[in-house]
Design a protein around this motif. Structure first.
Motif, PDB file in Angstrom:
ATOM      1  N   ALA A  23       0.584  -1.273   0.182  1.00 37.96           N
ATOM      2  CA  ALA A  23       0.447   0.147  -0.099  1.00 37.96           C
ATOM      3  C   ALA A  23       0.392   1.220  -0.165  1.00 37.96           C
ATOM      4  CB  ALA A  23      -0.775   0.282   0.931  1.00 37.96           C
ATOM      5  N   HIS A  24       0.584   2.653  -0.504  1.00 37.93           N
ATOM      6  CA  HIS A  24       0.873   3.763  -0.215  1.00 37.93           C
ATOM      7  C   HIS A  24       0.483   4.555   0.663  1.00 37.93           C
ATOM      8  CE1 HIS A  24       1.521   4.117  -5.199  1.00 37.93           C
ATOM      9  NE2 HIS A  24       0.248   3.406  -4.989  1.00 37.93           N
ATOM     10  N   GLY A  25       1.361   5.329   0.786  1.00 40.73           N
ATOM     11  CA  GLY A  25       1.925   5.791   2.141  1.00 40.73           C
ATOM     12  C   GLY A  25       0.286   6.660   2.280  1.00 40.73           C
ATOM     13  N   ASP A  26      -1.027   7.098   3.016  1.00 35.55           N
ATOM     14  CA  ASP A  26      -2.024   6.925   3.241  1.00 35.55           C
ATOM     15  C   ASP A  26      -2.525   7.013   4.511  1.00 35.55           C
ATOM     16  OD1 ASP A  26      -4.579   8.523   2.693  1.00 35.55           O
ATOM     17  OD2 ASP A  26      -4.570   7.348   0.125  1.00 35.55           O
ATOM     18  N   GLU A  27      -2.419   7.327   5.056  1.00 36.26           N
ATOM     19  CA  GLU A  27      -3.340   7.178   6.690  1.00 36.26           C
ATOM     20  C   GLU A  27      -4.816   7.778   6.678  1.00 36.26           C
ATOM     21  OE1 GLU A  27      -1.114   8.449  10.139  1.00 36.26           O
ATOM     22  OE2 GLU A  27       0.152   6.963   9.621  1.00 36.26           O
ATOM     23  N   GLU A  82       6.335  12.757  -5.289  1.00 32.39           N
ATOM     24  CA  GLU A  82       6.037  11.383  -5.023  1.00 32.39           C
ATOM     25  C   GLU A  82       7.640  10.996  -4.477  1.00 32.39           C
ATOM     26  OE1 GLU A  82       4.913   7.282  -7.119  1.00 32.39           O
ATOM     27  OE2 GLU A  82       5.232   8.963  -8.713  1.00 32.39           O
ATOM     28  N   ILE A  83       7.556  10.058  -3.299  1.00 31.99           N
ATOM     29  CA  ILE A  83       8.187   9.855  -2.479  1.00 31.99           C
ATOM     30  C   ILE A  83       8.756   8.332  -2.829  1.00 31.99           C
ATOM     31  CG2 ILE A  83       9.500   8.960  -0.635  1.00 31.99           C
ATOM     32  CD1 ILE A  83       9.015  11.833  -1.023  1.00 31.99           C
ATOM     33  N   TRP A  84      10.178   7.296  -3.361  1.00 33.87           N
ATOM     34  CA  TRP A  84       9.905   6.245  -2.930  1.00 33.87           C
ATOM     35  C   TRP A  84      11.443   6.176  -1.762  1.00 33.87           C
ATOM     36  CZ3 TRP A  84       9.341   8.841  -7.453  1.00 33.87           C
ATOM     37  CH2 TRP A  84       8.070   8.749  -8.578  1.00 33.87           C
ATOM     38  N   ASP A  92       5.655   5.610  -1.818  1.00 29.85           N
ATOM     39  CA  ASP A  92       5.689   4.145  -2.527  1.00 29.85           C
ATOM     40  C   ASP A  92       6.539   3.637  -1.722  1.00 29.85           C
ATOM     41  OD1 ASP A  92       4.172   4.878  -5.173  1.00 29.85           O
ATOM     42  OD2 ASP A  92       5.867   6.162  -4.987  1.00 29.85           O
ATOM     43  N   VAL A  93       6.545   2.657  -1.062  1.00 30.83           N
ATOM     44  CA  VAL A  93       7.273   2.006   0.547  1.00 30.83           C
ATOM     45  C   VAL A  93       7.992   1.084  -0.418  1.00 30.83           C
ATOM     46  CG1 VAL A  93       7.626   1.013   2.101  1.00 30.83           C
ATOM     47  CG2 VAL A  93       5.867   2.557   2.224  1.00 30.83           C
ATOM     48  N   THR A  94       8.903   0.670  -0.282  1.00 32.02           N
ATOM     49  CA  THR A  94      10.314  -0.246  -1.131  1.00 32.02           C
ATOM     50  C   THR A  94      10.736  -1.122   0.936  1.00 32.02           C
ATOM     51  OG1 THR A  94      11.988   0.650  -0.478  1.00 32.02           O
ATOM     52  CG2 THR A  94      11.297   1.403  -2.664  1.00 32.02           C
TER      53      THR A  94
END
Length: 777
Positions: free
Chosen positions: A121-125, A393-395, A422-424
């Motif tokens: 999942a993307h970062g989205d609380e 956008e962040i990876w 975006d979480v690696t």
């Protein structure tokens, strides 16, 4: 009892906690299916929180930042070919969470695991609820919610099949990726039912029917390998350092060598001459303390990381080292130890310790010291950012993607919905990657350059500019009566607090630090007093695997062995005597008791469980067995992250002082669990880390600067030093025992068990870590 109602504030004082009503409902499918590349099918959206009336226990999930009840969602997608995609909203750093939580959904769905795909999942609380992968809380907060999500999907599939066949839903049952009507022998696959299932109403929480645990195929079996295993093994897995974007620039940063320092001037003339270097520029810094904001400094921008590093080496920089320029480890240790010998802030008081100590037949005093430590994750911090106008956008490998999204938005002054994270995979975390300073650096540079930028920290950057585990001095006074019974216990703990990272002039440990093995000490002693003298931070302090449990457990469990020796008692018997009778510990005398964010009713301190792991590890490890000369056994126990863990270590010390560890046994009671293979892996890893810290772990500072930089002067144990055998003994859970932590609890009892074993082997009592050359003296 005064329980801290919002114990998670320190993730960011300004973060909001939102609580609302629980709902389970269908949501728009189009954008989700498009993202998954699915042309049609079924999407279920369900809350990542269990109804208090439905769950067998209550957790502290509601009190986490963004909670789990204000429209947070995980998604289950079923494609026409039957492939089920489950979103993982927690970060994978070796704990197996990207497998375990989706596995829970698949279990309740009756999905065939071989036909399940997991998507990060993307970062989205707002959508997913709290996404912090820390505090060893993922399973204990999300086991029931994930079961409910899976059960909802299963019941919707069953309803769709029943409608198609014109039979009552009670006559059909989902079995291994199909729905079966046993009376007629008809069966239909999940893929064929997907579109019809999407039209069904989502069951209410009250109507959900969970599987009987005796029917589990996956949970608790330990036969499911992690979903990333093959890609990790063959080198296909994507870590933060693997991210590449078209037109991407590479940056390394020269940061102030002293916390609180700032840039005065720089000369980049020689740096710009390095082949591949394109630009040298200042990076904005924030005054200390500033949470996770960048330290500032000078960035070298290049066409590759190697050129950027060479360019940075050529910089000429003048720093103002600021107020911490004279910070020095040896002097500060003496300051902490002196403070521990004087009265401090009383944080727990039962009985009259002063009178009991004065009237004691014997008083034993133990003073213990643990230095600063660095996380040294195998993958140093790194992040890629691409800022385009007011969108970014962040990876990155992040333990807190939702928190990062929030912090990036605030730092750039843009709406949070304009930030995508975006979480690696994480090449290790240990708490370091809960702090997003490296992602903020990348975002600031990308905005300035108008191009994607990767910021890469070197190992030296990681050690010298990171967030250190706190340094600590611990002093315990134990008063004994004429029969050798402990009648008084005073424990003073002195350490700079993590709260200093957020707020200036912090001189006392926060409630959550005090509640990690100090004020929650479970011994049955009539007179107990815990004190917290003042300590000022001079460097960035951050979360570290098991946090303040490390120094507190080291002091308490070392002291137990010292008392046993002084009274000619067996250390295991002494430990059980101090734990005392089976009971739920009453800590009503503690203000703002920290219980790892969990309700005390659900997660009390249960000495029966504590005694059980001591007895189990002693039995399985062969406590008291005959050993060769130079060998010794040590034992320690600790409750942390609401789990109970006892460790027994066998050591061998030769005539030259060389230390080896032939065997480690650990017993863990973590309540209900998902994957025992991951428990074993985490405890084995904790033994490696615990041994590394105990033997070698020490960060020292001189003139405010960290003196270490890489594995040559901050080593971890190598293969030839590692325990030869590590046995893990898992206590079977009771029927109603809620899940508790696994990732962190294995670390705290290791060092005292090791030190106690060294004393048994050599007669040398080590009270300050690391061991270093103390055995050679």
């Amino acid at each position: 009892m005064n329980i801290l109602t919002n114990p998670n504030k320190l993730r960011g004082f300004e973060r909001h906690i939102k609580v609302g009503k629980v709902k389970v409902e269908n949501v728009s499918r189009r954008s989700i299916l498009k993202g998954l590349g699915i042309a049609g099918g079924f999407v279920l959206a369900a809350p990542v929180m269990s109804s208090p009336a439905f769950a067998a226990y209550k957790t502290g999930a509601d009190d986490m930042p963004h909670g789990t009840v204000v429209d947070p969602r995980v998604f289950v997608a079923i494609a026409p070919d039957g492939i089920v995609t489950i979103f993982a909203h927690r970060s994978e750093m070796g704990t197996g969470v990207r497998t375990s939580l989706p596995l829970v959904v698949a279990e309740e769905m009756e999905a065939d695991w071989s036909r399940v795909r997991v998507q990060q999942a993307h970062g989205d609380e707002v959508k997913y609820g709290n996404q912090d992968t820390d505090g060893s809380r993922s399973t204990r907060h999300y086991l029931m919610p994930m079961r409910e999500i899976g059960a909802s999907a299963r019941m919707m599939l069953e309803a769709a099949a029943a409608k198609r066949w014109g039979v009552p839903p009670i006559e059909v049952k989902a079995v291994n990726h199909e729905v079966v009507h046993s009376a007629s022998g008809r069966r239909i696959g999940f893929g064929e039912l997907a579109a019809d299932a999407a039209k069904q109403s989502v069951p209410s929480i009250e109507s959900l029917k969970l599987k009987d645990p005796k029917d589990f195929r996956y949970l608790g079996k330990g036969e499911t390998r992690i979903v990333d295993l093959r890609d990790i093994t063959v080198g296909k897995a994507q870590y933060g350092a693997d991210v590449r974007l078209p037109g991407m620039k590479y940056a390394v940063i020269a940061r102030p060598p002293v916390t609180g320092g700032k840039l005065v001037s720089f000369d980049g003339a020689e740096a710009i001459k390095v082949s591949g270097v394109e630009k040298v520029m200042e990076v904005k810094g924030w005054p200390w303390p500033s949470k996770f904001q960048p330290l500032g400094g000078v960035a070298v921008i290049a066409r590759n990381t190697s050129a950027a590093i060479k360019g940075r080496d050529a910089l000429k920089i003048v720093w103002d080292d600021g107020p911490n320029a004279k910070y020095e480890s040896v002097a500060y240790r003496a300051q902490l130890e002196e403070a521990a010998r004087k009265p401090g802030l009383i944080v727990r008081k039962e009985g009259d310790v002063d009178a009991a100590l004065k009237g004691a037949d014997k008083v034993i005093v133990g003073e213990y010291y643990l230095p600063h430590l660095s996380h040294v994750t195998m993958e140093p911090p790194t992040a890629v950012a691409d800022v385009k106008g007011d969108k970014v956008e962040i990876w990155a490998p992040l333990q807190s993607p939702g928190g990062t999204r929030e912090d990036v938005a605030k730092t750039l002054g843009i709406p949070e919905e304009n930030v995508s994270v975006d979480v690696t995979l994480l090449g290790g975390g240990f708490g370091r990657k809960s702090k997003c300073d490296y992602a903020l650096e990348a975002a600031l540079l990308s905005k300035e350059l108008g191009a994607p930028v990767k910021v890469q920290w070197t190992r030296e950057d990681d050690v010298r500019n990171g967030f250190l585990h706190t340094v600590s001095a611990e002093r315990i006074e134990a008063g004994l009566d004429k029969n050798g019974k402990v009648i008084a216990w005073r424990h003073r703990s002195v350490a700079p607090s993590i709260a200093s990272t957020f707020k200036a002039d912090t001189v006392h440990e926060a409630a959550f630090e005090l509640g990690m093995g100090l004020v929650d000490m479970p011994f049955e002693i009539a007179n107990i007093q815990c004190e917290n003298p003042e300590a000022t931070a001079h460097t960035r302090i951050g979360w570290f695997r098991s946090v303040s449990n490390i120094p507190h457990a080291f002091a308490v469990q070392s002291m137990v062995a010292e008392i046993a020796h002084a009274t000619n008692r067996d250390p295991k018997d002494m430990l059980l005597e101090l734990i005392g009778s089976p009971r739920l510990v009453n800590l009503s005398s503690v203000k703002d008791l920290w219980n790892y964010g969990e309700p005390y009713d659900s997660y009390p301190i249960d000495t029966a469980r504590l005694r059980k792991v001591v007895e189990l590890v002693a039995d399985k490890g062969g406590w008291g067995r005959s050993l060769p000369k130079g060998h010794g056994l040590g034992i320690a126990v600790h409750r942390s992250f609401v789990s109970y863990i006892a460790t027994m270590v066998e050591v061998s010390v030769d005539e030259k002082g060389k230390l080896t560890v032939p065997r480690v046994d650990t017993a863990i009671d973590c309540g209900t669990y998902v994957n025992p293979e991951r428990i074993q892996a985490q405890i084995e890893g904790a033994a490696i880390m615990g041994l590394s810290l105990a033997k070698h772990g020490e960060i020292t500072l001189k003139d405010g600067k960290v003196q270490q930089g890489n594995f040559d002067d901050f080593p971890v144990v190598r293969i030839d030093e590692a325990p030869l055998l590590t046995n893990v003994h898992i206590v079977p859970p009771g029927a109603d025992t809620p899940p508790s932590g696994v990732g962190e609890p294995g670390v705290p009892p290791f060092a005292p068990a090791l030190i106690n074993a060294i004393f048994a082997a050599t007669g040398k009592r080590i009270r300050a870590l690391p061991i270093g050359k103390q055995l050679e003296a």
